[in-house]
Write a protein that holds these residues in place. Structure first.
Motif, PDB file in Angstrom:
ATOM      1  N   ALA A 185       0.824  -1.216   0.000  1.00 43.63           N
ATOM      2  CA  ALA A 185       0.000   0.000   0.000  1.00 43.63           C
ATOM      3  C   ALA A 185       0.850   1.255   0.000  1.00 43.63           C
ATOM      4  O   ALA A 185       0.394   2.331  -0.397  1.00 43.63           O
ATOM      5  CB  ALA A 185      -0.934   0.015   1.213  1.00 43.63           C
ATOM      6  N   LEU A 186       2.108   1.122   0.441  1.00 46.33           N
ATOM      7  CA  LEU A 186       3.043   2.246   0.433  1.00 46.33           C
ATOM      8  C   LEU A 186       4.094   2.013  -0.649  1.00 46.33           C
ATOM      9  O   LEU A 186       4.608   0.904  -0.809  1.00 46.33           O
ATOM     10  CB  LEU A 186       3.720   2.396   1.793  1.00 46.33           C
ATOM     11  CG  LEU A 186       2.786   2.703   2.973  1.00 46.33           C
ATOM     12  CD1 LEU A 186       3.574   2.743   4.280  1.00 46.33           C
ATOM     13  CD2 LEU A 186       2.050   4.013   2.763  1.00 46.33           C
ATOM     14  N   ALA A 187       4.415   3.076  -1.376  1.00 46.59           N
ATOM     15  CA  ALA A 187       5.375   2.976  -2.479  1.00 46.59           C
ATOM     16  C   ALA A 187       6.794   2.844  -1.952  1.00 46.59           C
ATOM     17  O   ALA A 187       7.144   3.416  -0.918  1.00 46.59           O
ATOM     18  CB  ALA A 187       5.260   4.194  -3.377  1.00 46.59           C
ATOM     19  N   ARG A 188       7.611   2.109  -2.671  1.00 44.55           N
ATOM     20  CA  ARG A 188       9.029   1.940  -2.321  1.00 44.55           C
ATOM     21  C   ARG A 188       9.878   2.707  -3.342  1.00 44.55           C
ATOM     22  O   ARG A 188       9.508   2.868  -4.494  1.00 44.55           O
ATOM     23  CB  ARG A 188       9.426   0.465  -2.345  1.00 44.55           C
ATOM     24  CG  ARG A 188       8.482  -0.456  -1.585  1.00 44.55           C
ATOM     25  CD  ARG A 188       8.408  -0.139  -0.107  1.00 44.55           C
ATOM     26  NE  ARG A 188       7.506  -1.049   0.597  1.00 44.55           N
ATOM     27  CZ  ARG A 188       7.127  -0.886   1.856  1.00 44.55           C
ATOM     28  NH1 ARG A 188       7.572   0.136   2.546  1.00 44.55           N
ATOM     29  NH2 ARG A 188       6.303  -1.745   2.424  1.00 44.55           N
ATOM     30  N   GLY A 189      11.041   3.141  -2.898  1.00 43.49           N
ATOM     31  CA  GLY A 189      11.971   3.806  -3.802  1.00 43.49           C
ATOM     32  C   GLY A 189      11.710   5.278  -4.010  1.00 43.49           C
ATOM     33  O   GLY A 189      12.386   5.912  -4.822  1.00 43.49           O
ATOM     34  N   VAL A 190      10.734   5.819  -3.307  1.00 47.68           N
ATOM     35  CA  VAL A 190      10.422   7.248  -3.396  1.00 47.68           C
ATOM     36  C   VAL A 190      10.058   7.753  -2.009  1.00 47.68           C
ATOM     37  O   VAL A 190       9.709   6.971  -1.121  1.00 47.68           O
ATOM     38  CB  VAL A 190       9.257   7.542  -4.365  1.00 47.68           C
ATOM     39  CG1 VAL A 190       9.627   7.272  -5.803  1.00 47.68           C
ATOM     40  CG2 VAL A 190       8.015   6.743  -3.960  1.00 47.68           C
ATOM     41  N   THR A 191      10.153   9.065  -1.828  1.00 49.85           N
ATOM     42  CA  THR A 191       9.701   9.697  -0.599  1.00 49.85           C
ATOM     43  C   THR A 191       8.819  10.882  -0.945  1.00 49.85           C
ATOM     44  O   THR A 191       8.832  11.388  -2.064  1.00 49.85           O
ATOM     45  CB  THR A 191      10.882  10.177   0.258  1.00 49.85           C
ATOM     46  OG1 THR A 191      11.696  11.069  -0.519  1.00 49.85           O
ATOM     47  CG2 THR A 191      11.715   9.020   0.746  1.00 49.85           C
TER      48      THR A 191
ATOM     49  N   LEU B 234       0.606  14.351  -4.555  1.00 47.91           N
ATOM     50  CA  LEU B 234       1.758  14.439  -3.664  1.00 47.91           C
ATOM     51  C   LEU B 234       3.027  14.587  -4.488  1.00 47.91           C
ATOM     52  O   LEU B 234       3.116  14.071  -5.622  1.00 47.91           O
ATOM     53  CB  LEU B 234       1.865  13.191  -2.782  1.00 47.91           C
ATOM     54  CG  LEU B 234       1.070  13.179  -1.474  1.00 47.91           C
ATOM     55  CD1 LEU B 234       1.194  11.815  -0.811  1.00 47.91           C
ATOM     56  CD2 LEU B 234       1.530  14.276  -0.529  1.00 47.91           C
ATOM     57  N   TRP B 235       3.987  15.263  -3.904  1.00 47.08           N
ATOM     58  CA  TRP B 235       5.273  15.469  -4.553  1.00 47.08           C
ATOM     59  C   TRP B 235       6.166  14.277  -4.223  1.00 47.08           C
ATOM     60  O   TRP B 235       6.575  14.080  -3.093  1.00 47.08           O
ATOM     61  CB  TRP B 235       5.885  16.761  -4.041  1.00 47.08           C
ATOM     62  CG  TRP B 235       7.164  17.183  -4.686  1.00 47.08           C
ATOM     63  CD1 TRP B 235       8.416  17.085  -4.153  1.00 47.08           C
ATOM     64  CD2 TRP B 235       7.337  17.792  -5.966  1.00 47.08           C
ATOM     65  NE1 TRP B 235       9.366  17.590  -5.019  1.00 47.08           N
ATOM     66  CE2 TRP B 235       8.720  18.038  -6.147  1.00 47.08           C
ATOM     67  CE3 TRP B 235       6.463  18.157  -6.985  1.00 47.08           C
ATOM     68  CZ2 TRP B 235       9.245  18.633  -7.303  1.00 47.08           C
ATOM     69  CZ3 TRP B 235       6.981  18.747  -8.127  1.00 47.08           C
ATOM     70  CH2 TRP B 235       8.344  18.985  -8.284  1.00 47.08           C
ATOM     71  N   TRP B 236       6.410  13.411  -5.230  1.00 44.30           N
ATOM     72  CA  TRP B 236       7.224  12.211  -5.046  1.00 44.30           C
ATOM     73  C   TRP B 236       8.659  12.512  -5.467  1.00 44.30           C
ATOM     74  O   TRP B 236       8.897  13.059  -6.555  1.00 44.30           O
ATOM     75  CB  TRP B 236       6.692  11.052  -5.883  1.00 44.30           C
ATOM     76  CG  TRP B 236       5.427  10.423  -5.370  1.00 44.30           C
ATOM     77  CD1 TRP B 236       4.467  10.989  -4.600  1.00 44.30           C
ATOM     78  CD2 TRP B 236       4.992   9.088  -5.634  1.00 44.30           C
ATOM     79  NE1 TRP B 236       3.457  10.099  -4.352  1.00 44.30           N
ATOM     80  CE2 TRP B 236       3.742   8.921  -4.979  1.00 44.30           C
ATOM     81  CE3 TRP B 236       5.510   8.018  -6.350  1.00 44.30           C
ATOM     82  CZ2 TRP B 236       3.028   7.725  -5.022  1.00 44.30           C
ATOM     83  CZ3 TRP B 236       4.799   6.825  -6.411  1.00 44.30           C
ATOM     84  CH2 TRP B 236       3.575   6.678  -5.744  1.00 44.30           C
ATOM     85  N   ILE B 237       9.612  12.111  -4.620  1.00 42.53           N
ATOM     86  CA  ILE B 237      11.030  12.323  -4.894  1.00 42.53           C
ATOM     87  C   ILE B 237      11.711  10.961  -4.973  1.00 42.53           C
ATOM     88  O   ILE B 237      11.770  10.235  -3.970  1.00 42.53           O
ATOM     89  CB  ILE B 237      11.687  13.167  -3.787  1.00 42.53           C
ATOM     90  CG1 ILE B 237      10.926  14.473  -3.569  1.00 42.53           C
ATOM     91  CG2 ILE B 237      13.153  13.443  -4.117  1.00 42.53           C
ATOM     92  CD1 ILE B 237      11.289  15.177  -2.281  1.00 42.53           C
ATOM     93  N   PRO B 238      12.226  10.571  -6.133  1.00 47.11           N
ATOM     94  CA  PRO B 238      12.939   9.291  -6.216  1.00 47.11           C
ATOM     95  C   PRO B 238      14.170   9.294  -5.310  1.00 47.11           C
ATOM     96  O   PRO B 238      14.841  10.314  -5.142  1.00 47.11           O
ATOM     97  CB  PRO B 238      13.347   9.217  -7.697  1.00 47.11           C
ATOM     98  CG  PRO B 238      12.363  10.089  -8.408  1.00 47.11           C
ATOM     99  CD  PRO B 238      12.071  11.213  -7.454  1.00 47.11           C
ATOM    100  N   GLN B 239      14.436   8.155  -4.696  1.00 47.63           N
ATOM    101  CA  GLN B 239      15.593   8.051  -3.805  1.00 47.63           C
ATOM    102  C   GLN B 239      16.872   8.408  -4.557  1.00 47.63           C
ATOM    103  O   GLN B 239      17.072   8.018  -5.703  1.00 47.63           O
ATOM    104  CB  GLN B 239      15.694   6.640  -3.239  1.00 47.63           C
ATOM    105  CG  GLN B 239      14.661   6.351  -2.166  1.00 47.63           C
ATOM    106  CD  GLN B 239      14.774   4.957  -1.583  1.00 47.63           C
ATOM    107  OE1 GLN B 239      15.577   4.157  -2.030  1.00 47.63           O
ATOM    108  NE2 GLN B 239      13.949   4.658  -0.593  1.00 47.63           N
ATOM    109  N   GLY B 240      17.726   9.183  -3.886  1.00 55.22           N
ATOM    110  CA  GLY B 240      18.974   9.618  -4.496  1.00 55.22           C
ATOM    111  C   GLY B 240      18.878  10.933  -5.222  1.00 55.22           C
ATOM    112  O   GLY B 240      19.902  11.450  -5.679  1.00 55.22           O
ATOM    113  N   MET B 241      17.670  11.482  -5.337  1.00 54.94           N
ATOM    114  CA  MET B 241      17.490  12.755  -6.023  1.00 54.94           C
ATOM    115  C   MET B 241      17.206  13.863  -5.021  1.00 54.94           C
ATOM    116  O   MET B 241      16.806  13.617  -3.880  1.00 54.94           O
ATOM    117  CB  MET B 241      16.356  12.671  -7.051  1.00 54.94           C
ATOM    118  CG  MET B 241      16.633  11.739  -8.211  1.00 54.94           C
ATOM    119  SD  MET B 241      15.375  11.900  -9.512  1.00 54.94           S
ATOM    120  CE  MET B 241      15.899  10.610 -10.642  1.00 54.94           C
ATOM    121  N   LYS B 242      17.402  15.096  -5.445  1.00 53.95           N
ATOM    122  CA  LYS B 242      17.128  16.258  -4.617  1.00 53.95           C
ATOM    123  C   LYS B 242      15.627  16.568  -4.639  1.00 53.95           C
ATOM    124  O   LYS B 242      14.916  16.168  -5.576  1.00 53.95           O
ATOM    125  CB  LYS B 242      17.901  17.473  -5.132  1.00 53.95           C
ATOM    126  CG  LYS B 242      19.406  17.282  -5.151  1.00 53.95           C
ATOM    127  CD  LYS B 242      19.961  17.147  -3.750  1.00 53.95           C
ATOM    128  CE  LYS B 242      21.487  17.084  -3.768  1.00 53.95           C
ATOM    129  NZ  LYS B 242      22.051  16.894  -2.411  1.00 53.95           N
TER     130      LYS B 242
END
Length: 707
Positions: free
Chosen positions: A414-420, A478-486
């Motif tokens: 239910a929660l996405a992985r690899g993004v915040t 929602l504003w999704w930020i891929p891991q490792g990105m600013k």
């Protein structure tokens, strides 16, 4: 992939992923291919090459035709929902609607079916005639096609949330307190504000005519140190932090022996010593509280209390057991479940079940803590309503959860992985924000019939007269930020806002509660209108209320919106006295969060503040030469001249505090969420002292329009 092709753009849009947006300064921005591909991967869509894009587009188009029923349908009362059934050619089907009360209705077809080829076979799409007279609630559609039966939740939600009677009259306005509970301490607190302090503050405010107390999120934190200080980065949004328990109010304290009572007193003395420190010491306080609570947990319970406990556990079901199991696992393996042995990372695994059985008493302890919290929360709300408050406690719902927490472990896909989750750049944080939280996956929420979301909302509303939804825009996108990105390299992902808002309103309607959306920041023009039309209150901060569609000048009080919570400040700004002295600009400069020079920011901030103060003087609310305390009163007096249904006064403003509670965009650079309530000189203020201050009573009377 290196290029954002038209087909990749089409695929992104099919999954609600934005490929362009307009920033806070109105500049058009294109999203990079790298970001789009990473966000699609977090949604389970593999687009490593053009062939992958084409396969994913075909899958997105055919997926609805491959299933008998949609995963869920959410509709508005009085509207006939569209409920399709997909059946192979020549297969007979029957459909029934089972209402929440158990009543059943047969469902026939509405109109002629559509047919298309799916995986080499013809499939018919038939719309069911459900009607437009369905009652509010969680209903079930059952379709039998040949030998297969499929079910689907059908959720009927209110068109709009109706205000409670106390707020519904012409010109009705209620005021209340806003508080960070952990910081609002009394001499009886164990080093941190607790639910008894909440009840006492509410009782004081009720005596001044207040109708509510809006409290920071009380969501659960880690069960072992280090305890995350931010109430907006919880381990679970459904359950509550035991830090807020008033130990002495647990009924089983009465069964302690004299020696055990002495031990509890020693623990309380240890915890109260932390009242004298400059910052909140959650870890030390929790260690003292936990030791005392474990002693009380082992006491016998009356039959009535035992039955109440078992009923609570049964009502909360698997979600509570999962949470308690996670807490018990943390005792042995630490709070980062992703570092646990692989067999324990899945809550449904046989290894977890074995652990639960082996450590049944530890699991029960954490079940018991949630029961105690539920009981104390219920008592606070009941007491505040008995004082004459019309709303009582207003709860706060955080945007998301800690990536290593209980919800991230138990809610699975239910929660996405690899993004915040985060926020793009805005006026007050010009480099953007990364909140480090995993977002809901919109597709998986639908597959689960929105049950995790519903359970979370129900829990937040159970013992409150209303719910503030932090960053309510997150129910739209929602504003999704891929891991490792600013943070500025993220993009927006859309949610089914009709479903998210509708379910929120259904649960609030059933609880008799109001809903307040924190709708600050970058907002699409239509969103505030949509929320207003559905009865969701907005959030209006005095410093930001301007004619943004015109000359940008200050709004006259009568131009403010009616359906809102109006305040002078918020937890992401300094208390009003600090804002008036510009402490936030200096702090942001010191932390490297400004794009412009300190001098430019200070000049702009001073100009903006003086514009507001000059308007107050023109209206006769502030005398020439009035100091900061008089300015604070005048600003709150201004709020009472608006049509806003709710007016909030920060407890920090009652105390004259100046220190920033939270500086967005920082972590350890500033002691966010660890600053206790203090007076104008920075020295600690306990509730007993605050209640006696004339300045606090005078500001309360200003907000209540009691001259």
């Amino acid at each position: 992939m290196t290029e954002l092709t038209p087909r990749l753009t089409e695929l992104a849009h099919a999954h609600g992923v934005a490929t362009q947006f307009w920033d806070w300064q109105g500049r058009h921005t294109e999203v990079s291919t790298q970001t789009v591909v990473a966000v699609l991967a977090a949604l389970g869509v593999d687009v490593a090459d053009e062939e992958g894009v084409e396969r994913a587009l075909a899958e997105a188009e055919l997926r609805p035709w491959r299933r008998v029923l949609p995963p869920v349908v959410v509709t508005v009362q009085g509207t006939a929902p569209e409920v399709p059934v997909h059946v192979a050619r020549g297969v007979r089907f029957e459909a029934r609607l089972v209402l929440e009360d158990g009543t059943e209705r047969e469902l026939g077809a509405a109109g002629q079916p559509q047919t298309r080829e799916v995986d080499g076979e013809p499939v018919a799409r038939v719309l069911l005639d459900v009607g437009d007279d369905l009652p509010l609630g969680w209903h079930t559609v059952r379709a039998t096609c040949g030998e297969r039966t499929r079910t689907m939740p059908l959720v009927v939600t209110p068109a709009a949330l109706v205000l409670p009677e106390a707020l519904a009259g012409d010109g009705a306005q209620s005021w209340g307190l806003m508080t960070q509970l952990y910081a609002m301490r009394s001499a009886e607190s164990w080093g941190i504000g607790d639910l008894a302090d909440l009840g006492d503050a509410g009782a004081w405010a009720a005596g001044m005519g207040a109708d509510f107390v809006l409290v920071n999120p009380l969501h659960a934190a880690e069960p072992v140190p280090p305890v995350e200080p931010s109430p907006y980065l919880p381990t679970s949004r459904r359950f509550v932090s035991p830090l807020y328990i008033r130990v002495e109010d647990v009924p089983e304290v009465g069964y302690l022996s004299a020696a055990e009572r002495q031990l509890v007193e020693w623990h309380s003395d240890d915890a109260r010593a932390y009242l004298d420190l400059d910052f909140i010491e959650r870890d030390a306080v929790w260690m003292a509280k936990e030791a005392a609570l474990r002693m009380i947990f082992r006491q016998r319970r009356s039959l009535r209390r035992a039955r109440s406990f078992h009923a609570f556990v049964e009502r909360e079901g698997e979600g509570l057991v999962d949470f308690a199991t996670w807490c018990a696992l943390c005792q042995l393996h630490g709070t980062s479940w992703r570092q646990w042995p692989e067999e324990l990372q899945d809550p449904r695994s046989a290894a977890v079940e074995t652990f639960r059985e082996k450590h049944a008493e530890e699991v029960e302890f954490h079940l018991w803590l949630q029961w105690i919290l539920d009981d104390q929360l219920a008592r606070v709300q009941r007491d505040l309503l008995d004082t004459g408050m019309s709303l009582g406690v207003l709860a706060d719902l955080a945007v998301g959860v800690h990536p290593d927490g209980a919800d991230a472990w138990s809610l699975g896909s239910a929660l996405a992985r690899g993004v915040t989750v985060g926020a793009p750049a805005d006026q007050y944080n010009q480099v953007g924000q990364d909140w480090s939280q995993p977002p809901w996956r919109p597709d998986e929420l639908a597959e689960l019939g929105y049950a995790p979301y519903r359970d979370m909302v129900r829990a937040a509303l159970r013992h409150s007269g209303g719910l503030r939804v932090d960053h309510v825009l997150g129910l739209f996108r929602l504003w999704w930020i891929p891991q490792g990105m600013k943070p500025f390299q993220g993009t927006y992902v859309r949610y089914d806002h009709e479903a998210m808002i509708g379910i929120l309103l259904l649960e609030a309607h059933r609880a008799g509660s109001v809903v307040i959306g924190e709708d600050l920041g970058t907002v699409e023009p239509w969103v505030r209108d949509y929320l207003r039309d559905r009865g969701v209150m907005g959030t209006s901060i005095l410093w930001f209320e301007r004619d943004w569609d015109g000359d940008g000048g200050l709004l006259d009080p009568e131009q403010w919106r009616e359906l809102c919570l109006a305040t002078v400040t918020t937890h992401d700004l300094p208390p009003t006295a600090g804002y008036l002295e510009g402490v936030h600009v200096e702090l942001r400069h010191r932390l490297g969060l400004l794009e412009r020079s300190l001098e430019e920011e200070q000049a702009e901030d001073a100009r903006s503040r003086e514009e507001v103060l000059a308007d107050l003087r023109r209206r006769g609310l502030l005398r020439e030469g009035g100091g900061v305390p008089q300015q604070v009163e005048a600003l709150h007096s201004f709020l009472t001249r608006t049509p806003a249904r709710l007016v909030g006064v920060s407890v920090s403003d009652l105390a004259g505090d100046k220190r920033v509670i939270n500086q967005p965009g920082t972590d350890e650079e500033y002691p966010n969420w660890r600053v206790p309530l203090a007076g104008p000189d920075g020295s600690r203020v306990l509730l007993e002292e605050l209640f006696t201050w004339r300045s606090a009573r005078r500001l309360a009377r200003t907000a209540s329009q009691d001259d």
